[in-house]
Design a protein around this motif. Structure first.
Motif, mmCIF file in Angstrom:
data_model
loop_
_atom_site.group_PDB
_atom_site.id
_atom_site.type_symbol
_atom_site.label_atom_id
_atom_site.label_comp_id
_atom_site.label_asym_id
_atom_site.label_seq_id
_atom_site.Cartn_x
_atom_site.Cartn_y
_atom_site.Cartn_z
ATOM 1 N N UNK A 1 0.834 -1.207 0.000
ATOM 2 C CA UNK A 1 0.000 0.000 0.000
ATOM 3 C C UNK A 1 0.869 1.257 0.000
ATOM 4 N N UNK A 2 1.927 1.232 0.819
ATOM 5 C CA UNK A 2 2.847 2.368 0.891
ATOM 6 C C UNK A 2 3.542 2.628 -0.432
ATOM 7 N N UNK A 3 4.006 1.549 -1.078
ATOM 8 C CA UNK A 3 4.675 1.700 -2.376
ATOM 9 C C UNK A 3 3.715 2.295 -3.411
ATOM 10 N N UNK A 4 2.493 1.756 -3.458
ATOM 11 C CA UNK A 4 1.507 2.225 -4.443
ATOM 12 C C UNK A 4 1.182 3.703 -4.255
ATOM 13 N N UNK A 5 1.316 4.192 -3.017
ATOM 14 C CA UNK A 5 0.996 5.587 -2.726
ATOM 15 C C UNK A 5 2.214 6.503 -2.715
ATOM 16 N N UNK A 6 3.356 5.978 -3.204
ATOM 17 C CA UNK A 6 4.565 6.797 -3.267
ATOM 18 C C UNK A 6 4.797 7.259 -4.707
ATOM 19 N N UNK A 7 4.955 8.569 -4.915
ATOM 20 C CA UNK A 7 5.175 9.083 -6.276
ATOM 21 C C UNK A 7 6.383 8.409 -6.931
ATOM 22 N N UNK A 8 6.231 8.057 -8.187
ATOM 23 C CA UNK A 8 7.338 7.450 -8.930
ATOM 24 C C UNK A 8 7.269 5.941 -8.994
ATOM 25 N N UNK A 9 6.454 5.328 -8.110
ATOM 26 C CA UNK A 9 6.393 3.859 -8.107
ATOM 27 C C UNK A 9 5.863 3.336 -9.444
ATOM 28 N N UNK A 10 4.891 4.049 -10.010
ATOM 29 C CA UNK A 10 4.291 3.572 -11.266
ATOM 30 C C UNK A 10 5.223 3.747 -12.469
ATOM 31 N N UNK A 11 6.400 4.403 -12.244
ATOM 32 C CA UNK A 11 7.356 4.579 -13.353
ATOM 33 C C UNK A 11 8.421 3.480 -13.373
#
Length: 559
Positions: A313-323
Motif C-alpha cells: 500500500x505504501x509503495x503504491x501511494x509513493x510518487x514514482x512507483x508507477x514509473x
C-alpha cells in the motif's frame, strides 16, 4: 486420504502433493549446495555492495570459526542477532548455523524491557548488535547470561570510502546512533579477522537440531521462543520452492527483501527459498523511507518481491512507483497480515503482476497455505495447504467440522515447530496429541479446499503484520500509578490494518492521554504503542469480573 484433501485437485500442474524433506539434512547443506552451484553469482546486495555466494561462504566460515575457536561456544548455544537488513545479517546467520549453534532473532526496535526478556529467556551467550541499538543492549546486559557482545556499524561491510561515510552520517548528521559503552565488546570485522586464525571443524548438524529460536508473542503477552529445527525450515523451503518454482530461472532471480530477515516470513521466503534458487536477495535496510525505497527499486531489475499489505500500500501511494520497470516481475507474495482487496487490485493494475496471498505463522516456519501462482486476480482466500501439509477446521472440543463451517484452523506438517522453548505446558496447549497445531485463527474451508480466515480467536491485534498482544499493552499501561483499569483492543486503521486503542478507567483524575502515550513510548516498540487513548467511568465485564475486550472491539467495528 484424497477425499480429506480436496485442495490437491486445485494444485496447478507440476506441483507435487508431497515434498522430499530429506533432500537436505540441514540449512547448512542447502547453503553448501548453493555455494557449489552458484559460487560467483550475487547472493546478497545492500547499499550498493554485493556479496557473491563465494563471499558468503568465506565470511560465514570466518564467523563460525570465531564463535567456536575464539569464544569456545558449544553445540546448541544461542547467539542473538539484533539488526535490520544489512550484509552482516546473512554472514552472521549462516556462520551461527554452520557452527551448529542456534540463532535468536531479535527485533532491533525492542525496548530494554522486551530485549531483557528475550535474552534471559533464550539464555543467549553472545549478542551481535548494530551500533544504533547498542545503548539498549548496554542497559540490560548485567541482567543476562551474555558473555560476549559483538558490535557493528551499518557501513562496516561496505567498500571504502562509502562504509565510513555511512557510519559517520548516521552518527553525526542523522544522530541515529546514541552513545553506548560496552566494555569488552568486539567489532564484527575484528571477529572475522580472528576467525581466520582458526580452522572450522566439521560440525555434525542434525535435522532435529534447533536452527532458530523465533520469538512470538503469546496469548499471555510473554514472548515465547518457537523452536524451529533445521528440518522445519528445510521442509518449508522445499514446500514454498515447489509452490513458486514454476517460473523460476535458476541463478537469475532477484528478490526485493524489504521485510526484515529477523521476521520469519522474509527469513524463509527470501533468505532460504531464493538461496536454493541461487537468487540474489536485494536487501532494503529502511523500507519506511518510501521515497528512497522507490528510487532504489528504479535501478534494480527485480523478478520477485515479498511484503505485507502495508508495504504494498505504501509503495503504491509513493510518487514514482508507477514509473518502475516491472517487465521482469513474476512473483509478488503477500503475507504476515490480510491483504486488502483494494491494494491487491491496484497492485495488479500498476505492476501487471498478481499479488498472491499466503498464510503462515512463526510456529509453521511460516508457510502453511498459499494461493496458486496461476491466480489471475485476488480471491480473498489465504490459499490451499501447500505440499506435505494438512489443514482442517475444528470446533471447541477438537472435533473436525464439515466444509463451510467456521471453527479453528489447525495445521499439520513437517514445518510445524518442535514446540516453545522451555514451555511444555504452552506447547501442549497449541499442539494436540495428534500433532495438530491449533492456530487460534477462526476460518472455514470451501468445497474446493480453499481456506478463508474469518476472525481471530485470540484478541490479538495485527499492526502492519506484527502481532500485538493486548495483555502486554495492558500490563505496561497498568504500571502507571494513575491507571485503575485498562483494556487494549485493535481498531481498524487505513495505514496499518489495525491500530492499538486503550480504554482506561482513571485512578488519578488529572491523568492525560499524552502521559499515557509517553509512558508507552518508553516501554513499547513503536507498532505496539496505543494510537488512541480513551477514558471511561467503567469497562464492560463478565459476571466474574473479566474485562470484555470483545464488546469494546465491537463498538469500534465498522457496521
Amino acid at each position: 486420504m484424497t477425499n480429506a484433501r480436496p485442495w490437491l485437485a486445485q494444485y496447478p500442474s507440476g506441483i507435487p502433493s508431497e515434498i522430499n524433506v530429506d533432500e537436505f539434512p540441514s540449512i547448512v547443506s542447502v547453503l553448501d549446495a548453493a555455494i557449489a552451484n552458484y559460487r560467483d553469482r550475487p547472493a546478497f546486495s545492500n547499499l550498493g555492495k554485493t556479496l557473491t555466494y563465494g563471499d558468503i561462504d568465506r565470511l560465514s566460515a570466518q564467523f563460525a570459526a570465531y564463535l567456536l575457536g575464539e569464544l569456545k561456544l558449544k553445540k546448541g548455544d544461542r547467539v542473538a542477532i539484533m539488526m535490520p537488513n544489512c550484509l552482516q545479517y546473512p554472514i552472521a546467520t549462516f556462520g551461527i548455523l554452520r557452527a551448529g549453534l542456534t540463532v535468536v532473532n531479535t527485533n532491533p526496535m525492542y525496548t530494554a524491557r522486551e530485549l531483557r526478556h528475550q535474552l534471559v529467556d533464550s539464555g543467549a551467550s553472545v549478542v551481535l548488535v548494530m551500533d544504533n541499538f547498542g545503548h539498549t543492549v548496554q542497559e540490560v546486559l548485567a541482567d543476562t547470561q551474555v558473555k560476549q557482545v559483538i558490535t557493528t556499524g551499518l557501513g562496516d561491510m561496505l567498500a571504502f570510502p562509502k562504509g565510513p561515510i555511512v557510519n559517520f552520517v548516521l552518527k553525526y548528521v542523522k544522530k541515529m546512533v546514541p552513545d553506548y559503552d560496552i566494555p569488552g565488546a568486539i567489532r564484527f570485522r575484528d571477529a572475522l579477522t580472528l576467525g581466520q586464525m582458526h580452522s572450522l571443524p566439521d560440525v555434525d548438524i542434525e535435522a532435529s537440531d534447533i536452527a532458530f529460536l523465533q520469538y512470538t508473542g503469546g496469548t499471555t503477552g510473554v514472548a515465547k521462543g518457537a523452536m524451529l529445527t533445521h528440518r522445519n525450515l528445510v521442509a518449508n523451503m522445499q514446500q514454498a520452492a515447489a509452490w513458486v518454482g514454476g517460473n523460476i530461472k535458476m541463478g537469475e532471480e532477484i528478490i526485493v527483501t524489504a521485510l526484515p530477515l529477523y521476521h520469519i516470513f522474509a527469513l524463509t521466503a527470501n533468505g532460504l527459498v531464493f538461496m536454493k534458487f541461487g537468487g540474489l536477495n536485494y536487501m532494503i535496510t529502511n523500507p519506511r523511507d518510501m521515497p528512497a525505497f522507490v528510487k532504489e527499486l528504479k535501478g534494480v531489475p527485480f523478478t520477485a518481491i515479498t511484503g505485507v499489505n502495508t508495504l504494498f500500500n505504501g509503495l503504491l501511494n509513493t510518487p514514482g512507483f508507477d514509473e518502475i520497470d516491472f517487465s521482469r516481475l513474476h512473483l509478488t507474495l503477500g503475507g504476515g497480515m490480510a491483504v486488502q482487496r483494494s491494494v491487491a487490485e491496484r497492485w495488479k493494475q500498476v505492476t501487471g503482476n498478481t499479488l498472491v496471498e499466503a498464510y503462515g505463522l512463526t510456529e509453521t516456519s511460516p508457510a502453511a497455505c498459499i494461493n496458486p501462482m496461476t491466480l489471475e486476480e485476488y480471491n480473498g482466500a489465504i490459499g490451499l495447504p501447500i505440499p506435505s501439509t494438512d489443514a482442517c477446521i475444528k470446533d471447541e472440543n477438537g472435533n473436525p467440522l464439515p466444509q463451510g463451517e467456521v471453527g479453528e484452523l489447525c495445521i499439520k506438517g513437517p514445518q510445524v515447530m518442535k514446540g516453545y522453548w522451555q514451555r511444555p505446558e504452552e506447547t501442549a496447549a497449541v499442539i494436540d496429541v495428534d500433532g495438530w497445531l491449533h492456530t487460534g485463527d477462526m476460518a472455514r474451508m470451501d468445497e474446493k479446499g480453499f481456506f478463508y480466515v474469518v476472525d481471530r480467536k485470540k484478541d490479538m491485534i495485527l499492526v502492519s503484520g506484527f502481532n500485538v498482544y493486548p495483555n502486554e499493552i495492558e500490563d505496561v499501561i497498568a504500571m502507571m500509578p494513575g491507571v485503575l483499569e485498562v483494556a487494549a483492543v485493535g481498531v481498524p486503521d487505513e495505514k496499518s490494518g489495525e491500530a492499538v486503542k486503550v480504554v482506561i478507567v482513571k485512578k488519578d483524575p488529572s491523568l492525560t492521554a499524552e502521559q499515557v502515550k509517553a509512558h508507552a513510548r518508553e516501554n513499547l516498540t513503536g507498532y505496539k504503542q496505543p494510537k488512541i487513548v480513551e477514558f471511561r467511568k467503567e469497562l464492560p465485564k463478565t459476571n466474574v469480573g473479566k474485562i470484555l475486550r470483545r464488546e469494546l472491539r465491537d463498538e469500534t467495528a465498522p457496521h
